[in-house]
Design a protein around this motif. Structure first.
Motif, PDB file in Angstrom:
ATOM      1  N   ARG A 117       7.175   5.131   2.616  1.00 38.08           N
ATOM      2  CA  ARG A 117       6.060   5.630   1.975  1.00 38.08           C
ATOM      3  C   ARG A 117       6.020   6.951   1.563  1.00 38.08           C
ATOM      4  N   LEU A 118       6.825   8.025   1.812  1.00 41.23           N
ATOM      5  CA  LEU A 118       7.084   9.276   1.439  1.00 41.23           C
ATOM      6  C   LEU A 118       7.858   8.950   0.114  1.00 41.23           C
ATOM      7  N   MET A 119       8.928   8.146   0.293  1.00 38.23           N
ATOM      8  CA  MET A 119       9.739   8.128  -1.017  1.00 38.23           C
ATOM      9  C   MET A 119       9.135   7.274  -1.938  1.00 38.23           C
ATOM     10  N   ALA A 120       8.106   6.553  -1.842  1.00 40.22           N
ATOM     11  CA  ALA A 120       7.576   5.863  -2.830  1.00 40.22           C
ATOM     12  C   ALA A 120       6.562   6.667  -3.668  1.00 40.22           C
ATOM     13  N   ALA A 121       6.090   7.805  -3.225  1.00 41.46           N
ATOM     14  CA  ALA A 121       5.255   8.817  -3.726  1.00 41.46           C
ATOM     15  C   ALA A 121       6.132   9.857  -4.690  1.00 41.46           C
ATOM     16  N   ASP A 122       7.536   9.445  -4.605  1.00 45.38           N
ATOM     17  CA  ASP A 122       8.210  10.546  -5.398  1.00 45.38           C
ATOM     18  C   ASP A 122       8.927   9.981  -6.455  1.00 45.38           C
ATOM     19  N   PRO A 123       8.632  10.388  -7.756  1.00 45.33           N
ATOM     20  CA  PRO A 123       9.099   9.888  -8.834  1.00 45.33           C
ATOM     21  C   PRO A 123      10.710  10.179  -9.278  1.00 45.33           C
ATOM     22  N   ARG A 124      11.375  10.883  -8.521  1.00 44.39           N
ATOM     23  CA  ARG A 124      12.616  11.322  -8.953  1.00 44.39           C
ATOM     24  C   ARG A 124      13.695  10.457  -8.470  1.00 44.39           C
ATOM     25  N   THR A 167       0.727  -1.254  -0.016  1.00 47.08           N
ATOM     26  CA  THR A 167      -0.033  -0.107  -0.073  1.00 47.08           C
ATOM     27  C   THR A 167       0.785   1.298   0.300  1.00 47.08           C
ATOM     28  N   SER A 168       2.041   1.259  -0.543  1.00 43.59           N
ATOM     29  CA  SER A 168       3.174   2.477  -0.371  1.00 43.59           C
ATOM     30  C   SER A 168       2.690   3.912  -1.148  1.00 43.59           C
ATOM     31  N   VAL A 169       1.912   3.704  -2.273  1.00 43.27           N
ATOM     32  CA  VAL A 169       1.624   4.733  -2.945  1.00 43.27           C
ATOM     33  C   VAL A 169       0.246   5.518  -2.168  1.00 43.27           C
ATOM     34  N   ALA A 170      -0.597   4.586  -1.749  1.00 44.56           N
ATOM     35  CA  ALA A 170      -1.967   5.182  -1.041  1.00 44.56           C
ATOM     36  C   ALA A 170      -1.405   5.697   0.189  1.00 44.56           C
ATOM     37  N   CYS A 171      -0.580   5.045   0.912  1.00 44.81           N
ATOM     38  CA  CYS A 171      -0.058   5.593   2.211  1.00 44.81           C
ATOM     39  C   CYS A 171       0.553   6.908   2.178  1.00 44.81           C
ATOM     40  N   ALA A 172       1.421   6.857   1.003  1.00 46.51           N
ATOM     41  CA  ALA A 172       2.191   8.028   0.945  1.00 46.51           C
ATOM     42  C   ALA A 172       1.097   9.351   0.642  1.00 46.51           C
ATOM     43  N   SER A 173       0.166   9.225  -0.150  1.00 46.96           N
ATOM     44  CA  SER A 173      -0.582  10.333  -0.393  1.00 46.96           C
ATOM     45  C   SER A 173      -1.639  10.689   0.660  1.00 46.96           C
ATOM     46  N   SER A 174      -1.867   9.793   1.750  1.00 41.28           N
ATOM     47  CA  SER A 174      -3.032  10.157   2.494  1.00 41.28           C
ATOM     48  C   SER A 174      -2.622  10.081   4.039  1.00 41.28           C
ATOM     49  N   SER A 175      -1.286   9.790   4.420  1.00 41.90           N
ATOM     50  CA  SER A 175      -0.787   9.699   5.645  1.00 41.90           C
ATOM     51  C   SER A 175      -0.728  11.053   6.265  1.00 41.90           C
ATOM     52  N   SER A 176      -1.432  11.225   7.640  1.00 42.93           N
ATOM     53  CA  SER A 176      -1.494  12.391   8.234  1.00 42.93           C
ATOM     54  C   SER A 176      -0.176  12.628   8.933  1.00 42.93           C
TER      55      SER A 176
END
Length: 289
Positions: free
Chosen positions: A191-198, A14-23
């Protein structure tokens, strides 16, 4: 089931979902100080073709002397330095802004400091020095146990050889206990890094040995530069009378090719700095239709 394996599975699923929604991974820019030292980076020392040298160094608030820390960095000639245990304006630092002073003394023109807490009358946290201009910075709090020191991960965006690169700097919760919270911190960072495409680098004092759950979780997606290309002794945290530990790391995504890595055995802090030479690979071009 061990908690580190459980969290690793949750991250992979669930890495991308967590990265976009984790408070728990909200940006918190207020503690950041960001500037340049007013000097000029030496173009002769800039590496070409995507090659760069990076360093991670827990400087122990430079209690052994900021000149010693500066000399270690200057002698190694890195392009990017991740620093932990860095003071700004504290009485133990003599009121100095340590990242600004190190930038001035090393020629690494650009710097940022990320406060985690107030300590000794000043700001205390992690920092970054860079030969490359800092395009943007972010700071994200990490989970901690109640009553323990706040922890953070910072992300700095810069251009290297024409490519956007994200450099992450962190300092996880202190040993010898609290292994479970370090796994949670590791999962939050991933989770944070998974949402980063760089292309991404993660550097810091992880306060864990290579076989620990937090490091195994990091290595699901990142390469350990010293593990792949290290030479010489691996210990970054020497101890009296008993063997020291490797707890400081340069971790890179697959857009970087590690070329070499070395621990510098110098007496400027209670940690030894770790240096790694890497090549940033060119992006893969889509095939022509």
């Amino acid at each position: 089931m061990r908690i580190d394996r459980l969290l690793a599975g949750l991250f992979l699923a669930t890495s991308v979902a967590c990265a976009s929604s984790s408070s728990s991974l909200r940006a918190d820019p207020a503690p950041v100080t960001l500037s340049d030292s007013g000097g000029q980076a030496d173009p002769v020392s800039e590496r070409t073709g995507g090659d760069l040298r990076v360093m991670t160094f827990n400087i122990q608030s430079a209690i052994r002397g900021l000149d010693k820390v500066a000399e270690v960095i200057r002698s190694a000639s890195p392009d990017i330095v991740a620093l932990q245990e860095v003071d700004v304006g504290s009485w133990r630092a003599g009121g100095l802004h340590q990242p600004a002073e190190l930038a001035r003394r090393t020629g690494l023109t650009y710097y940022a400091h990320f406060r985690t807490t107030r300590l000794f009358g000043g700001d205390y946290g992690v920092a970054l020095l860079s030969r490359y201009p800092l395009e943007s910075v972010e700071q994200h709090p990490l989970p901690v146990l109640p009553g323990t020191e706040p922890r953070t991960v910072a992300r700095v965006l810069m251009k290297v050889n024409g490519q956007d690169v994200s450099v992450y700097v962190t300092h996880l919760t202190q040993r010898p206990f609290n292994g479970g919270i370090r796994v949670r911190q590791s999962a939050a960072i991933m989770r944070l890094m998974a949402a980063d495409p760089r292309p991404k680098l993660l550097m810091g004092d992880m306060n864990d040995t290579p076989d620990a759950g937090s490091l195994r979780l990091f290595r699901h997606a990142l390469a350990d530069a010293f593990d792949l290309r290290g030479k010489g002794p691996a210990v970054t945290y020497p101890l009296p009378l008993i063997p020291g530990m490797r707890i400081d790391y340069v971790l890179a995504c697959d857009r970087f090719m590690p070329k070499s890595s070395e621990v510098l055995r110098v007496n400027a802090s209670d940690h030894y700095p770790l240096v790694a030479d890497l090549t940033l690979l060119e992006p893969v071009k889509a095939p022509t239709p």
